[in-house]
Write an enzyme that holds these catalytic residues in place. Sequence first.
Site, PDB file in Angstrom:
ATOM      1  CD  GLU A   1      26.639  47.909  40.043  1.00  0.00           C
ATOM      2  OE1 GLU A   1      27.789  48.005  40.491  1.00  0.00           O
ATOM      3  OE2 GLU A   1      25.659  47.483  40.563  1.00  0.00           O
TER       4      GLU A   1
ATOM      5  CE  LYS B   1      24.771  44.009  41.252  1.00  0.00           C
ATOM      6  NZ  LYS B   1      25.334  45.031  42.077  1.00  0.00           N
TER       7      LYS B   1
ATOM      8  CB  CYS C   1      28.796  45.087  40.415  1.00  0.00           C
ATOM      9  SG  CYS C   1      30.154  45.861  41.529  1.00  0.00           S
TER      10      CYS C   1
HETATM   11  N1  LIG Z   1      27.788  47.092  43.486  1.00  0.00           N
HETATM   12  C1  LIG Z   1      28.352  45.779  43.541  1.00  0.00           C
HETATM   13  O1  LIG Z   1      27.837  44.783  43.232  1.00  0.00           O
HETATM   14  C2  LIG Z   1      29.546  45.587  44.554  1.00  0.00           C
HETATM   15  C3  LIG Z   1      29.994  44.363  44.992  1.00  0.00           C
HETATM   16  C4  LIG Z   1      31.122  44.049  45.689  1.00  0.00           C
HETATM   17  O2  LIG Z   1      31.671  45.258  46.259  1.00  0.00           O
HETATM   18  C5  LIG Z   1      31.697  42.875  46.238  1.00  0.00           C
HETATM   19  O3  LIG Z   1      32.285  42.867  46.986  1.00  0.00           O
HETATM   20  O4  LIG Z   1      30.851  41.857  45.586  1.00  0.00           O
END
Ligand SMILES: NC(=O)CCC(=O)C(=O)O
Length: 260
Positions: free
Chosen positions: A43, A112, A146
């Site tokens: 990402e 996203k 993510c």
């Molecule tokens: N960059 C992100 O979206 C991190 C997501 C994350 O850390 C989580 O715990 O969910």
Amino acid sequence: MNWNIACIQMDIAFGKPETNYTAAEQLIEQAVQSKPDVLVLPELWTTGYDLTRLEEIADVEAKETISFLQKIAKKHHVHLVGGSIAQKTKDGIYNTMLMINNKGEFIKDYDKLHLFQLMDEHHFLQPGERDGLFTFDDKLCAGFICYDIRFPEWLRAHTTKGAEVLFVSAEWPKPRLDHWRALLISRAIENQAYVVAVNRTGSDPNNVFAGHSLIIDPWGEIINEAGEGVEILTGTIDFTKVHEVRNKIPVFADRRPEFY
Ligand SMILES: NC(=O)CCC(=O)C(=O)O
């Protein structure tokens, strides 16, 4: 059909796109030695989470990154799930995943959908509004970024349409490594799909990142898992396994969506 996968688990220089293009290219040159069919990046790999400087450093309409990825895809005849980047558009800045096929053709961009408030994304980024479905070699895949993996209904919306491989690009911090592993294994089991998840390594001013990129099969078995450092993680996807698992426990046929 089988695919050899190579995941580029890289460190990311905070707010320095040119340094990151160079680092990514060096790792990709190493990764292609094993002749992968698909390469995957993490990402926000060009900027990291330097959110306050995105107006200045985000890639306008993703042009520079798309051309960088197209050059690599053509040179090495490899499909690219080009991680995600900060993309500046007339409507704001998005956290955008880029898919380029092995002919160097731009196939899809996915913004996203779920912005992660704990890392302030909602103050600087616009949320996506489109799905992550795309096709390489006639195989239906889906891309996620993510925090998206905490929303099983979002991934399910893609596997009910037939996606067999779920690609995830991440910057997932180390304190929640257990969540990362458990969520990814669960998404593979419940969707009876391959999960290919690439996390970054290293740290930025606010977080230390977990690494531990994972390739998981549709039965939930880990095919390969990275450690904490910079690494090229490889693994092979065998598409017949998706059908074997889906035939053995027919989860999709047994759903009762009229009650959900
Ligand atoms: N960059 C992100 O979206 C991190 C997501 C994350 O850390 C989580 O715990 O969910």
